[in-house]
Design an enzyme around this catalytic site. Structure first.
Site, PDB file in Angstrom:
ATOM      1  N   ASN A 142     -21.105   0.758   0.081  1.00 53.88           N
ATOM      2  CA  ASN A 142     -22.292  -0.081   0.300  1.00 53.88           C
ATOM      3  C   ASN A 142     -22.233  -1.441  -0.402  1.00 53.88           C
ATOM      4  O   ASN A 142     -22.916  -2.376   0.017  1.00 53.88           O
ATOM      5  CB  ASN A 142     -23.521   0.726  -0.165  1.00 53.88           C
ATOM      6  CG  ASN A 142     -24.766  -0.103  -0.262  1.00 53.88           C
ATOM      7  OD1 ASN A 142     -25.403  -0.399   0.744  1.00 53.88           O
ATOM      8  ND2 ASN A 142     -25.109  -0.513  -1.487  1.00 53.88           N
ATOM      9  N   SER A 191     -22.815  -4.706   9.423  1.00 53.02           N
ATOM     10  CA  SER A 191     -24.036  -5.514   9.594  1.00 53.02           C
ATOM     11  C   SER A 191     -24.131  -5.908  11.062  1.00 53.02           C
ATOM     12  O   SER A 191     -23.090  -5.998  11.751  1.00 53.02           O
ATOM     13  CB  SER A 191     -23.944  -6.779   8.741  1.00 53.02           C
ATOM     14  OG  SER A 191     -24.913  -7.716   9.161  1.00 53.02           O
ATOM     15  N   TYR A 218     -18.453 -13.580   5.672  1.00 56.10           N
ATOM     16  CA  TYR A 218     -19.226 -12.326   5.717  1.00 56.10           C
ATOM     17  C   TYR A 218     -19.026 -11.605   7.059  1.00 56.10           C
ATOM     18  O   TYR A 218     -18.796 -10.395   7.108  1.00 56.10           O
ATOM     19  CB  TYR A 218     -20.694 -12.670   5.481  1.00 56.10           C
ATOM     20  CG  TYR A 218     -21.614 -11.484   5.347  1.00 56.10           C
ATOM     21  CD1 TYR A 218     -21.646 -10.716   4.182  1.00 56.10           C
ATOM     22  CD2 TYR A 218     -22.482 -11.130   6.378  1.00 56.10           C
ATOM     23  CE1 TYR A 218     -22.517  -9.646   4.054  1.00 56.10           C
ATOM     24  CE2 TYR A 218     -23.354 -10.061   6.250  1.00 56.10           C
ATOM     25  CZ  TYR A 218     -23.365  -9.320   5.094  1.00 56.10           C
ATOM     26  OH  TYR A 218     -24.226  -8.254   4.964  1.00 56.10           O
ATOM     27  N   ALA A 273     -16.537 -11.893   9.137  1.00 55.87           N
ATOM     28  CA  ALA A 273     -15.163 -11.369   9.239  1.00 55.87           C
ATOM     29  C   ALA A 273     -15.064 -10.018   8.544  1.00 55.87           C
ATOM     30  O   ALA A 273     -14.444  -9.077   9.061  1.00 55.87           O
ATOM     31  CB  ALA A 273     -14.174 -12.357   8.615  1.00 55.87           C
ATOM     32  N   LYS A 310     -17.557  -7.860   7.891  1.00 53.82           N
ATOM     33  CA  LYS A 310     -18.397  -6.820   8.493  1.00 53.82           C
ATOM     34  C   LYS A 310     -17.826  -6.358   9.835  1.00 53.82           C
ATOM     35  O   LYS A 310     -18.004  -5.204  10.223  1.00 53.82           O
ATOM     36  CB  LYS A 310     -19.852  -7.303   8.623  1.00 53.82           C
ATOM     37  CG  LYS A 310     -20.516  -7.561   7.260  1.00 53.82           C
ATOM     38  CD  LYS A 310     -20.499  -6.315   6.371  1.00 53.82           C
ATOM     39  CE  LYS A 310     -21.153  -6.513   5.039  1.00 53.82           C
ATOM     40  NZ  LYS A 310     -21.122  -5.319   4.179  1.00 53.82           N
ATOM     41  N   ILE A 314     -32.851  -6.841   6.061  1.00 53.71           N
ATOM     42  CA  ILE A 314     -33.521  -5.874   5.202  1.00 53.71           C
ATOM     43  C   ILE A 314     -34.036  -6.599   3.950  1.00 53.71           C
ATOM     44  O   ILE A 314     -33.314  -7.436   3.379  1.00 53.71           O
ATOM     45  CB  ILE A 314     -32.535  -4.745   4.775  1.00 53.71           C
ATOM     46  CG1 ILE A 314     -31.775  -4.177   5.991  1.00 53.71           C
ATOM     47  CG2 ILE A 314     -33.267  -3.637   4.016  1.00 53.71           C
ATOM     48  CD1 ILE A 314     -32.624  -3.604   7.092  1.00 53.71           C
TER      49      ILE A 314
HETATM   50  P1  NAI Z   1     -27.855  -6.291  -2.974  1.00 48.42           P
HETATM   51  O1  NAI Z   1     -27.331  -7.630  -3.296  1.00 48.42           O
HETATM   52  O2  NAI Z   1     -29.292  -5.988  -3.189  1.00 48.42           O
HETATM   53  O3  NAI Z   1     -26.983  -5.170  -3.707  1.00 48.42           O
HETATM   54  C1  NAI Z   1     -25.577  -5.187  -3.656  1.00 48.42           C
HETATM   55  C2  NAI Z   1     -25.032  -4.440  -4.861  1.00 48.42           C
HETATM   56  O4  NAI Z   1     -23.595  -4.520  -4.824  1.00 48.42           O
HETATM   57  C3  NAI Z   1     -25.480  -5.042  -6.198  1.00 48.42           C
HETATM   58  O5  NAI Z   1     -25.977  -4.019  -7.044  1.00 48.42           O
HETATM   59  C4  NAI Z   1     -24.212  -5.662  -6.752  1.00 48.42           C
HETATM   60  O6  NAI Z   1     -24.162  -5.680  -8.170  1.00 48.42           O
HETATM   61  C5  NAI Z   1     -23.144  -4.760  -6.143  1.00 48.42           C
HETATM   62  N1  NAI Z   1     -21.826  -5.392  -6.152  1.00 48.42           N
HETATM   63  C6  NAI Z   1     -21.514  -6.668  -5.800  1.00 48.42           C
HETATM   64  N2  NAI Z   1     -20.218  -6.906  -6.013  1.00 48.42           N
HETATM   65  C7  NAI Z   1     -19.675  -5.762  -6.510  1.00 48.42           C
HETATM   66  C8  NAI Z   1     -18.372  -5.383  -6.938  1.00 48.42           C
HETATM   67  N3  NAI Z   1     -17.340  -6.248  -6.897  1.00 48.42           N
HETATM   68  N4  NAI Z   1     -18.181  -4.126  -7.395  1.00 48.42           N
HETATM   69  C9  NAI Z   1     -19.209  -3.248  -7.446  1.00 48.42           C
HETATM   70  N5  NAI Z   1     -20.460  -3.551  -7.073  1.00 48.42           N
HETATM   71  C10 NAI Z   1     -20.694  -4.792  -6.593  1.00 48.42           C
HETATM   72  O7  NAI Z   1     -27.453  -6.068  -1.414  1.00 48.42           O
HETATM   73  P2  NAI Z   1     -28.131  -5.149  -0.308  1.00 48.42           P
HETATM   74  O8  NAI Z   1     -29.001  -5.997   0.510  1.00 48.42           O
HETATM   75  O9  NAI Z   1     -28.655  -3.913  -0.910  1.00 48.42           O
HETATM   76  O10 NAI Z   1     -26.840  -4.814   0.600  1.00 48.42           O
HETATM   77  C11 NAI Z   1     -26.130  -3.595   0.550  1.00 48.42           C
HETATM   78  C12 NAI Z   1     -25.102  -3.591   1.682  1.00 48.42           C
HETATM   79  O11 NAI Z   1     -25.754  -3.694   2.947  1.00 48.42           O
HETATM   80  C13 NAI Z   1     -24.116  -4.768   1.605  1.00 48.42           C
HETATM   81  O12 NAI Z   1     -22.821  -4.331   1.980  1.00 48.42           O
HETATM   82  C14 NAI Z   1     -24.655  -5.734   2.624  1.00 48.42           C
HETATM   83  O13 NAI Z   1     -23.664  -6.574   3.132  1.00 48.42           O
HETATM   84  C15 NAI Z   1     -25.198  -4.772   3.673  1.00 48.42           C
HETATM   85  N6  NAI Z   1     -26.205  -5.384   4.523  1.00 48.42           N
HETATM   86  C16 NAI Z   1     -27.388  -5.885   3.985  1.00 48.42           C
HETATM   87  C17 NAI Z   1     -28.311  -6.478   4.819  1.00 48.42           C
HETATM   88  C18 NAI Z   1     -29.601  -7.037   4.291  1.00 48.42           C
HETATM   89  O14 NAI Z   1     -30.320  -7.635   5.097  1.00 48.42           O
HETATM   90  N7  NAI Z   1     -29.948  -6.876   3.030  1.00 48.42           N
HETATM   91  C19 NAI Z   1     -28.080  -6.602   6.265  1.00 48.42           C
HETATM   92  C20 NAI Z   1     -26.841  -6.030   6.707  1.00 48.42           C
HETATM   93  C21 NAI Z   1     -25.953  -5.458   5.858  1.00 48.42           C
END
Ligand code: NAI
Length: 244
Positions: free
Chosen positions: A87, A139, A152, A154, A156, A185
């Site tokens: 995730n 995504s 991003y 690329a 996803k 989200i």
């Molecule tokens: P967020 O930014 O709230 O949380 C992401 C988490 O990943 C954070 O806790 C961060 O510390 C951690 N992280 C970042 N780099 C890291 C690394 N190198 N090693 C370990 N942990 C790391 O993001 P969110 O919104 O919860 O997104 C979760 C997933 O869902 C992501 O993959 C995002 O691309 C995907 N996503 C989110 C959408 C949205 O609208 N929020 C839409 C589509 C996909």
């Protein structure tokens, strides 16, 4: 209903947002959860908040060395790993003209390399026990593209390709591999988007709103459960119909 009773799950990026909501959901469903995240303080705080069935590991998923060590440690601590939720993800948006090589590379490191490293390190434990559930965060933009998100998008789209490849490679080992494609989200990731754009996105979404992290957590839980035992190689859109 405890659909994940006695299962052990690794959730990357579990300290915040969707990952945190997923850890919470999995615990409600009876699982034990290893939160892997790069941020120490927030990770520890989340694990404490979620209680005894959660343990935090500080892991930078862009380092294969750290990932391998965390996989060994998690397996040792819990005795097995049944579920991997890939995730963790980041954005660093810019148009093609303005995107730096660093921005391109950084997003690939986390969103693509990190997913590969975690799956490479954890899947052998699943193969050994002839059971596993892997769910990757793609995504909607990985399917449709998005202005200002070459890096991003690329990654996803790449995640969907890896999901299908691993579904083929690991299927006979009792492992399912799926992806989810969230729409927009309400998490920190989306808070950086200007309000005007958010209003426009809500307007374009047939359900008329952004999604909540818990709604993505529900989809992860379904795909990680035995209710989804014959689903593999799929990408499930969880997007309020924004893409139809
Ligand atoms: P967020 O930014 O709230 O949380 C992401 C988490 O990943 C954070 O806790 C961060 O510390 C951690 N992280 C970042 N780099 C890291 C690394 N190198 N090693 C370990 N942990 C790391 O993001 P969110 O919104 O919860 O997104 C979760 C997933 O869902 C992501 O993959 C995002 O691309 C995907 N996503 C989110 C959408 C949205 O609208 N929020 C839409 C589509 C996909």
């Amino acid at each position: 209903m405890e659909r994940l009773k006695d299962k052990v799950a690794v959730i990357t990026g579990g300290a915040n947002g969707i990952g945190k909501a997923t850890a919470q959901k999995f615990i409600t469903e009876g699982a034990q959860v290893a939160i892997w995240d790069i941020v120490k303080e927030k990770g520890e705080e989340t694990a404490k908040e979620l209680g005894n069935n959660t343990k935090f590991y500080q892991v930078d998923t862009t380092s294969f060395d750290q990932v391998e060590k965390a996989a060994q440690q998690t397996h040792q601590d819990f005795g097995k790993i049944d579920i991997l939720i890939n995730n963790a993800g980041i954005t660093q948006d810019a148009t093609l003209a303005k995107m730096s090589i660093e921005q391109w590379q950084k997003v690939l490191d986390v969103n693509l390399n990190g997913v590969f490293y975690c799956t490479k390190a954890i899947s052998p434990f699943m193969v050994e026990q002839a059971y596993g559930r892997i769910v990757n965060a793609s995504s909607v933009v990985g399917i449709y593209g998005n202005f200002g998100q070459t890096n991003y998008v690329a990654t996803k789209a790449g995640v969907i390709g890896m999901t299908k490849t691993w579904a083929r490679e690991l299927g006979r080992k009792g492992i399912t591999v799926n992806a989810i494609a969230p729409g927009f989200i309400a998490t920190e990731m989306v808070k950086s988007i200007p309000e005007k754009v958010i209003n426009m996105l809500e307007g374009k979404t047939p359900l008329g709103r952004l999604g909540q992290p818990e709604e993505i957590a529900n989809a992860y839980a379904f795909l990680a459960s035995d209710e989804a035992s014959f689903i593999s190689g799929a990408t499930l859109s969880v997007d309020g119909a924004v893409t139809i």
